[in-house]
Design a protein around this motif. Structure first.
Motif, PDB file in Angstrom:
ATOM      1  N   VAL A 106       2.382   1.664  -3.110  1.00  0.00           N
ATOM      2  CA  VAL A 106       0.844   1.983  -4.592  1.00  0.00           C
ATOM      3  C   VAL A 106       0.875   3.611  -4.174  1.00  0.00           C
ATOM      4  CG1 VAL A 106      -0.878   1.880  -5.424  1.00  0.00           C
ATOM      5  CG2 VAL A 106       0.339  -0.146  -4.530  1.00  0.00           C
ATOM      6  N   ARG A 117       1.154   6.698  -6.832  1.00  0.00           N
ATOM      7  CA  ARG A 117      -0.119   8.080  -6.557  1.00  0.00           C
ATOM      8  C   ARG A 117       0.331   8.764  -6.667  1.00  0.00           C
ATOM      9  NH1 ARG A 117      -4.360   6.793  -2.653  1.00  0.00           N
ATOM     10  NH2 ARG A 117      -3.274   8.365  -1.877  1.00  0.00           N
ATOM     11  N   GLY A 137      -4.346  -1.229  -6.971  1.00  0.00           N
ATOM     12  CA  GLY A 137      -3.123  -1.068  -7.774  1.00  0.00           C
ATOM     13  C   GLY A 137      -2.078  -2.225  -7.264  1.00  0.00           C
ATOM     14  N   ALA A 138      -2.629  -2.386  -5.938  1.00  0.00           N
ATOM     15  CA  ALA A 138      -1.746  -4.102  -6.074  1.00  0.00           C
ATOM     16  C   ALA A 138      -1.484  -4.809  -7.220  1.00  0.00           C
ATOM     17  CB  ALA A 138      -2.432  -4.266  -4.900  1.00  0.00           C
ATOM     18  N   LEU A 155       2.553  -4.154  -8.466  1.00  0.00           N
ATOM     19  CA  LEU A 155       3.329  -4.793  -8.506  1.00  0.00           C
ATOM     20  C   LEU A 155       4.046  -6.695  -8.145  1.00  0.00           C
ATOM     21  CD1 LEU A 155       2.768  -2.593  -4.518  1.00  0.00           C
ATOM     22  CD2 LEU A 155       4.372  -1.862  -6.695  1.00  0.00           C
ATOM     23  N   VAL A 188       7.426  -2.865 -10.490  1.00  0.00           N
ATOM     24  CA  VAL A 188       6.365  -2.623 -11.063  1.00  0.00           C
ATOM     25  C   VAL A 188       6.209  -2.961 -12.285  1.00  0.00           C
ATOM     26  CG1 VAL A 188       5.293  -0.025 -10.978  1.00  0.00           C
ATOM     27  CG2 VAL A 188       6.735  -1.108  -8.652  1.00  0.00           C
ATOM     28  N   ILE A 197      -4.880   4.064 -11.928  1.00  0.00           N
ATOM     29  CA  ILE A 197      -4.148   3.356  -9.435  1.00  0.00           C
ATOM     30  C   ILE A 197      -6.106   3.146  -9.423  1.00  0.00           C
ATOM     31  CG2 ILE A 197      -3.879   3.543  -7.508  1.00  0.00           C
ATOM     32  CD1 ILE A 197      -0.865   4.225  -8.898  1.00  0.00           C
ATOM     33  N   SER A 209       1.153  -1.526   0.061  1.00  0.00           N
ATOM     34  CA  SER A 209       0.202   0.073  -0.148  1.00  0.00           C
ATOM     35  C   SER A 209       0.672   1.262  -0.310  1.00  0.00           C
ATOM     36  CB  SER A 209      -1.346  -0.019   1.112  1.00  0.00           C
ATOM     37  OG  SER A 209      -0.283  -0.011   2.073  1.00  0.00           O
TER      38      SER A 209
END
Length: 731
Positions: free
Chosen positions: A261, A265, A283-284, A287, A301, A276, A258
């Motif tokens: 991300v 963002r 957006g996980a 990764l 990423v 995202i 988190s």
């Protein structure tokens, strides 16, 4: 009596006073007197109005009150109170927004739509179909609930009637049983009366608490929204308390998906932020796994469509701040996968900790093999050992002054010196003794910064060319021992203005330059016969490091540099475009940290460079390693520099020379300047300096509590010595 002027105005009567002297200077008003405002008569014959008094004290009070008001409004307390109000107001507004979004997601199919779009964007079509089925099931269930609401009133009415009849029957049955046991038929209605009384008590209780509850309910709702907003941190950073703004609530916190991300963002890349937000998993899915890598973590990423890796690389500083790290603690590289960046994020403060000593120092049995061995140079950012192969490879190392360039280059040479088959020819164009331990190891050792030393260094490199050509003309299959030429501070050679008898310059970057031509010839053909050249230089530019020379090195390493353009000259465009950033290292704090490009060192797959924190080998340890290397080989006679050699100067003359125009200098400064002037003074102590001055009649003395050397005393002693010498000659 009054006078009337020609124009009809009334003059005041003249006073019969003795005329005094007339002063042209304006008299200041008396202290505490009031300033009289000028009065203009409304009519020529109207009497003069009384002067209006404007008090300076009142003005001062007004100004003072204004300043106090402005200070109260703009002071730190007012700003703190303003941030407090804004912060908690935005907590409530943000909490309302979060609750509304949650309610909307719970009541609609928006959640399933987001997840489906995210899966489609990632190319996971099976997952997209699964979310589509879930959305369809949710809509069918919602439709069924709405249809049930149409028949709900009838069902509720039938249920109420049935419930009332059943309840009444149960109460009457209980009353009959009670009347049977007591023998009184009046008890038949006792359960029903008790139920009615219970309903009345409940109504009384509700009536009693209804007022306070309706009054407190809005405040409880606001408190709940505030708690949700505070937990979600919906207030901006500038509205936070000063300590929290300076340190950060998550400074040095472990890196989680988190956090990564959120940092991406908030980079300020609009397509990335939009993508995202549309992803159902926040957006996980961008990764890869976060893995421990040395003193930090590493994560790949995968960027969404429309976002380039270059955009993320250019925002390295902002990304580091979003991750609560310093800029030097985040490295961005480009792995083989398309639209992917690899982030290496150091533990907070880990890169400021020194690495361990070199194996050359800790293990006396360490050996070297020029052909198959690798020099233990340091550690990469993951904490793994970084070893480099020097077999038939030209080497170039650059960096700003005093950042560890010579120490990094010397560490490689000391390791290679442990292979007795390797011959060294060395030119140190700084000449302060950094390479002195190679006296007895190198066949040629030139130390000095003058043009004469550059000429000797050029002739040394031309000698390497001659040896290379001899080997190239030897019968095929002939095996030659390795020959390594080292030129430290090579920029001095390129910038040398000296011109030879053949009118060819020694320095420069043109085809007529002798040093430039010799280096190019070795780069072109030297490695084929094991003749290699290592160079160290400062501040690479086209003037002190020509393009053909820097591109001829197989291994290119750079310490901290000032600009990206210098980084491109040091490592090449490919390395810089791939994420290498020697210009982002910290001057003075990242001493010995080099960014390496080229072959000879293991570079992670898909990357064009690697960052290495080199081991530091101090002078004492370097001398010990050199002695071990000398013991492994036959005695080597070192040809040292003859440039600038002259009859040994008089110490008193040298002392006068280092004093210059200074009336006095501390003895420590005199010793330091003498050591820089001549290597034979490097071992001098205070007692030796004092002995020379005492013998000459110019003893040291204390000034402001410090022992100093007087310029006048030294000059007087020299003049006396010259006079005595002239007297002896005349006799």
């Amino acid at each position: 009596m009054t006078d009337v002027s020609v124009n009809g105005t009334v003059r005041p009567p003249k006073l019969a006073t003795r005329p005094g002297p007339v002063s042209l200077a304006k008299k200041p008003p008396a202290v505490g007197a009031e300033t009289l405002a000028p009065v203009v008569p409304l009519h020529p014959h109207a009497p003069a109005a009384a002067p209006v008094a404007v008090g300076p004290r009142k003005k001062r009070r007004v100004l003072k009150a204004g300043r106090a008001l402005r200070k109260a409004v703009t002071g730190e307390h007012a700003r703190t109170a303003g941030r407090l109000a804004v912060r908690h107001s935005l907590y409530i507004a943000g909490g309302t927004r979060v609750v509304a979004r949650r309610a909307w997601s719970a009541r609609t199919a928006a959640r399933y739509e987001r997840m489906m779009q995210a899966a489609e964007a990632a190319g996971l079509h099976d997952v997209a179909r699964e979310w589509e089925e879930r959305g369809r099931a949710f809509r069918a269930a919602r439709h069924q609930r709405r249809m049930d609401l149409l028949t709900a009133p009838q069902k509720i009415a039938r249920g109420a009637v049935a419930g009332a009849a059943t309840g009444g029957g149960v109460l009457l049955a209980l009353g009959g049983a009670l009347a049977w046991s007591t023998g009184s038929w009046a008890d038949v209605l006792t359960p029903t009366i008790g139920l009615i009384e219970g309903i009345r008590w409940a109504a009384d209780f509700i009536r009693m608490v209804w007022g306070p509850a309706t009054t407190a309910a809005p405040w409880l709702a606001v408190a709940g929204l505030w708690a949700v907003g505070r937990h979600a941190q919906t207030a901006p950073t500038w509205a936070m308390p000063a300590a929290q703004r300076a340190v950060g609530t998550d400074a040095g916190a472990p890196i989680t998906p988190s956090i990564v991300v959120t940092a991406l963002r908030d980079l300020g890349i609009a397509p990335l932020r939009t993508a995202i937000k549309r992803m159902g998993d926040a957006g996980a899915q961008m990764l890869g796994p976060i893995v421990i890598a040395g003193c930090g973590v590493e994560v790949d990423v995968t960027l969404p469509s429309g976002v380039s890796t270059d955009e993320v690389q250019k925002r390295r500083k902002k990304l580091a701040e979003n991750l609560s790290r310093h800029e030097h603690e985040v490295f961005i590289t480009i792995p083989p996968a398309a639209r992917t960046v690899r982030l290496w994020i150091a533990d907070s403060g880990a890169l400021d900790e020194p690495i361990g000593p070199s194996p050359l120092v800790t293990d006396p049995d360490t050996g070297a093999d020029y052909k198959s061995g690798r020099a233990p140079w340091g550690q990469d950012l993951r904490g793994d050992a970084a070893a480099i192969s020097l077999f038939q490879r030209h080497l170039l190392i650059t960096g700003l002054s005093n950042q560890g360039k010579t120490a990094s280059l010397r560490a490689l040479a000391l390791w290679l010196a442990l292979d007795p088959t390797v011959e060294f020819r060395l030119a140190d164009l700084k000449g302060i003794g950094d390479w002195g331990m190679f006296d007895g190891l190198a066949t040629v050792l030139i130390e000095g910064p003058t043009d004469e030393h550059v000429i000797e260094a050029t002739e040394m490199v031309e000698g390497l060319v001659a040896e290379m050509e001899r080997r190239l003309l030897a019968p095929r299959g002939t095996v030659f021992p390795p020959l390594v030429g080292i030129v430290d501070e090579a920029q001095v050679a390129f910038m040398c203005p000296a011109v030879g008898k053949d009118k060819r310059p020694y320095g420069g970057t043109k085809a007529t330059s002798r040093y430039f031509n010799a280096v190019r010839k070795i780069h072109n053909q030297g490695r084929a016969v094991s003749v290699t050249l290592w160079q160290g230089t400062q501040d690479p530019t086209n003037d002190n490091l020509p393009k053909l020379v820097r591109e001829g090195a197989h291994i290119r390493a750079s310490l901290v540099l000032g600009t990206e353009s210098q980084g491109r000259m040091a490592l090449g465009d490919k390395a810089i475009d791939g994420g290498a950033a020697p210009h982002l290292l910290r001057q003075g704090l990242d001493k010995g940290t080099v960014v390496v490009a080229g072959d000879g060192i293991k570079v992670p797959a898909g990357q064009s460079s690697i960052t290495v924190r080199t081991h530091y080998v101090d002078d004492a340890a370097a001398n010990e390693i050199a002695e071990r290397a000398k013991a492994l080989r036959t005695e080597v006679t070192t040809r040292t520099s003859t440039a600038g050699t002259a009859p040994e100067s008089d110490p008193l003359d040298d002392i006068a020379g280092v004093l210059g125009d200074s009336p006095r200098l501390r003895t420590q400064e005199v010793l330091q300047r003498l050591a820089e002037r001549d290597s034979r003074y490097r071992e001098w102590t205070f007692s030796e300096l004092s002995a020379v001055l005492d013998a000459a009649g110019a003893p040291t003395y204390k000034s402001d509590g410090r022992v100093v050397v007087s310029r006048d005393r030294v000059r007087t002693a020299l003049e006396n010595r010259r006079e005595n010498a002239s007297d002896n000659d005349s006799e």
